[in-house]
Structures are given as C-alpha cells and as structure tokens.
Scaffold this active site. Sequence first.
Site, PDB file in Angstrom:
ATOM      1  N   THR A 188       0.830  -1.211   0.000  1.00  0.00           N
ATOM      2  CA  THR A 188       0.000   0.000   0.000  1.00  0.00           C
ATOM      3  C   THR A 188       0.861   1.257   0.000  1.00  0.00           C
ATOM      4  OG1 THR A 188      -1.697  -1.120   1.242  1.00  0.00           O
ATOM      5  CG2 THR A 188      -1.624   1.288   1.470  1.00  0.00           C
ATOM      6  N   ARG A 216     -13.702  -8.279   1.138  1.00  0.00           N
ATOM      7  CA  ARG A 216     -12.801  -7.895   2.241  1.00  0.00           C
ATOM      8  C   ARG A 216     -12.291  -6.457   2.061  1.00  0.00           C
ATOM      9  NH1 ARG A 216      -7.259  -5.982   2.791  1.00  0.00           N
ATOM     10  NH2 ARG A 216      -6.464  -6.733   4.771  1.00  0.00           N
ATOM     11  N   VAL A 217     -12.297  -5.719   3.159  1.00  0.00           N
ATOM     12  CA  VAL A 217     -11.723  -4.378   3.166  1.00  0.00           C
ATOM     13  C   VAL A 217     -10.697  -4.333   4.297  1.00  0.00           C
ATOM     14  CG1 VAL A 217     -12.223  -1.940   3.657  1.00  0.00           C
ATOM     15  CG2 VAL A 217     -13.780  -3.267   2.211  1.00  0.00           C
ATOM     16  N   GLY A 218      -9.543  -3.757   4.011  1.00  0.00           N
ATOM     17  CA  GLY A 218      -8.492  -3.684   5.031  1.00  0.00           C
ATOM     18  C   GLY A 218      -8.514  -2.350   5.756  1.00  0.00           C
ATOM     19  N   ASP A 219      -7.348  -1.989   6.276  1.00  0.00           N
ATOM     20  CA  ASP A 219      -7.241  -0.749   7.058  1.00  0.00           C
ATOM     21  C   ASP A 219      -7.128   0.504   6.194  1.00  0.00           C
ATOM     22  OD1 ASP A 219      -4.737  -1.787   6.127  1.00  0.00           O
ATOM     23  OD2 ASP A 219      -3.723  -0.269   7.332  1.00  0.00           O
ATOM     24  N   THR A 239       1.013   0.348   6.381  1.00  0.00           N
ATOM     25  CA  THR A 239       0.974  -0.662   5.332  1.00  0.00           C
ATOM     26  C   THR A 239       1.135  -2.021   6.014  1.00  0.00           C
ATOM     27  OG1 THR A 239       2.022  -1.467   3.297  1.00  0.00           O
ATOM     28  CG2 THR A 239       3.472  -0.478   4.921  1.00  0.00           C
ATOM     29  N   GLY A 240       0.698  -3.061   5.343  1.00  0.00           N
ATOM     30  CA  GLY A 240       0.813  -4.392   5.928  1.00  0.00           C
ATOM     31  C   GLY A 240      -0.551  -5.009   6.164  1.00  0.00           C
ATOM     32  N   GLY A 242      -3.817  -5.468   7.132  1.00  0.00           N
ATOM     33  CA  GLY A 242      -4.746  -4.453   7.590  1.00  0.00           C
ATOM     34  C   GLY A 242      -5.580  -4.853   8.782  1.00  0.00           C
TER      35      GLY A 242
HETATM   36  N1  ASP Z   1      -2.888  -2.597   4.411  1.00  0.00           N
HETATM   37  C1  ASP Z   1      -3.366  -3.158   3.179  1.00  0.00           C
HETATM   38  C2  ASP Z   1      -4.588  -3.991   3.455  1.00  0.00           C
HETATM   39  O1  ASP Z   1      -4.661  -4.623   4.473  1.00  0.00           O
HETATM   40  C3  ASP Z   1      -2.385  -3.976   2.476  1.00  0.00           C
HETATM   41  C4  ASP Z   1      -0.963  -3.543   2.547  1.00  0.00           C
HETATM   42  O2  ASP Z   1      -0.590  -2.511   2.963  1.00  0.00           O
HETATM   43  O3  ASP Z   1      -0.116  -4.301   2.170  1.00  0.00           O
HETATM   44  O4  ASP Z   1      -5.438  -4.046   2.597  1.00  0.00           O
END
Ligand code: ASP
Length: 328
Positions: A188, A216-219, A239-240, A242
């Site tokens: 991200t 699905r929705v992340g952070d 990032t990461g 979520g």
């Molecule tokens: N944070 C993002 C999510 O969970 C993915 C990412 O940053 O790699 O959708």
Amino acid sequence: MKRRKFLKNSTLTTAGIFFTPFLASSKEINTKTKPSSATNFPIAICTWNFGNATAKAWEVLNANGNSLDAVQQGVMVEEANINNQTVGVGGRPDRDGNVTLDACIMDKEGNCGAVAYLQNIASPVSVARKVMEETPHVMLVGKGAEQFAYEKGFKKINLLTEKSKKQWLEWRKKSEYKPIINIENHDTIGMLAIDKDGDISGACTTSGMAYKIGGRVGDSPIIGAGLFVDNEIGAATATGVGEEVIRTVGSFLIVELMRQGKTPQQACEEGVKRIMAKNKDKTDFQIGFIAINKKGETGSYCIHPGFTYRSYSQKGHYNIPSDSYIKR
Ligand code: ASP
C-alpha cells in the site's frame, strides 16, 4: 527500482538505518521554498520505495501547492503504475479474480473521504477526495462508490492486467491465502505531506491483500486505522496486514501518542508494540507505520526488517530503511 532488488543490494548499518538518495531527481532539490532551521517542511513521505510518488508530491509542494494536492497527486502516480501490483491499475485481484480498490484522504481541517471495494475505476483516491468535498458522507463502498464515480465523470476501465490475471490463475491451482512478508502482495502507498504553510494532509490507497475473500476491506480506507491526520499534532499511515492495524486503530493511536509528547519514531515503535502485544504467538506478518509531526520530523517502525519509506524535503530525496521489532 524494484523494492526487492533494492533490498537485496542494500547493507544496513548496525543501527539498522541508512539513507539512499534518489539520484534521478537530485536537481529538484534546488527548492523555491525555504524552511526555517527549526522545522523541516515542506516535506512529503510515503510508505515503501515509491520515489516517483514523492517526487511528484514534491513538485506540487515546491510550486507552493498545498499538502492535500501533493498527497493526492503523489499517490496517483502509483495508482496509474501498471507495474505496481498492489495499488490501482494492475493491482492483484481477490480470490475470485476481481480487482477491488480501497483509498482515503484527509486534510488539515480533519475533513476526510474514503472509498472501499471500488471496482473499475483507476484512481480511488480521487474518488475519495470527491466524497470528502462533494458529499455529506465520509465513505462510499462497492457499487454505490462506483456509481458515484461515474456521476463525477470517472471512466470505467479494466483494472486486471494480463500479468496479474496470469498470476491469479496460477495461484488458483492451490488457492492458499498466505501473505508473504515483504513480497509485493501488500505494498500500500500511504503518503503524508506538510506544505509551506505548515499544514498537513495524508492519503492512502491500495488494492488490498492479494487473493483476499471477495468483499474484504483492510485498514487502508479506514480513517484512524490506515491513515490519520491532526493538523495540530501530526499524521500517520500504515501498510501491511490491515486486520491487525484495524484492531489497534493504528494511525490514530500513533497521532495520539505524538500528542502525548512522543516523537514520530517513538510513537511508531509503540504502535507496533501494541500490535505485537495482541499477537504473542504470531509473528509471521508484516506491518509498517510512518509518521510525521508538526515540525516535519519523521519516524517509522515495522515488525520485520525490509520495510522502507521515502522522504522528500529540502534535505534531499531519500529511501529510509525502517528499524524493526524483530531484528535480522
Ligand atoms: N494494508 C493493506 C490492506 O490490508 C495492504 C498492505 O498494505 O499491504 O489491505
């Protein structure tokens, strides 16, 4: 430069920190705007090694543009980059083969807009800005967000590139949902900027975790989780994985920790520690936070080595490896 290649070619100092100037744009460091010695702004920082994105943001800031335009235009560079398979066009799809995008944006007044599970639109951050500026709402999702985008003049496009489709078809043979740390299935772009007036804005945009369950929705589009800006204090973005960032309302937490007196670096470290405290037996995932305070001081922290962030200010254009909770 590809992040993985960059990391392979890099050597960390014992402190775990070193700086790599972004040579291609070194001449742009002849700035028009002059920060005072006590501050470091204008400045733009973003998650990962997205140097073209910070270069674009800097172009806006250096022309006396505001931080909101800088973060929007900065992250749009990656949304349009078909070689980036984690953001915008070319992003990896969900497990059903649909590319679904999430984004948000937040300004100096605390106004914010977001879209989630948006399909067929190239620049979700631009739709998020329209939600912020032209509706009474904060977040639109799915078909409603897509319909809204068409009403605002956005064009329908196919986000799934041949490359991403091929990889998804290959993935389907085993259909294992297994995010791999620091591999490009979760990169991200979150960007934070301070303009010449000292005003802060942020934006965050992603295609989310590759091969996620449909819906699905992340952070990343969630204000407080993937991004938070408080113009009195500072801003943070993530990032990461979520799900873990949502569980701790990570970006809001980091801004609040700065309010209590922590530096951006200390606040990011505490943010990661809170996540690890909830994951005593699980460490096989990556999260990276970046933060900036009102003076333009920055910080970052992640779980596993390998996360870096870009910084572009009067001081130069750098890729800065983040210190990590788990050492090498
Ligand atoms: N944070 C993002 C999510 O969970 C993915 C990412 O940053 O790699 O959708």
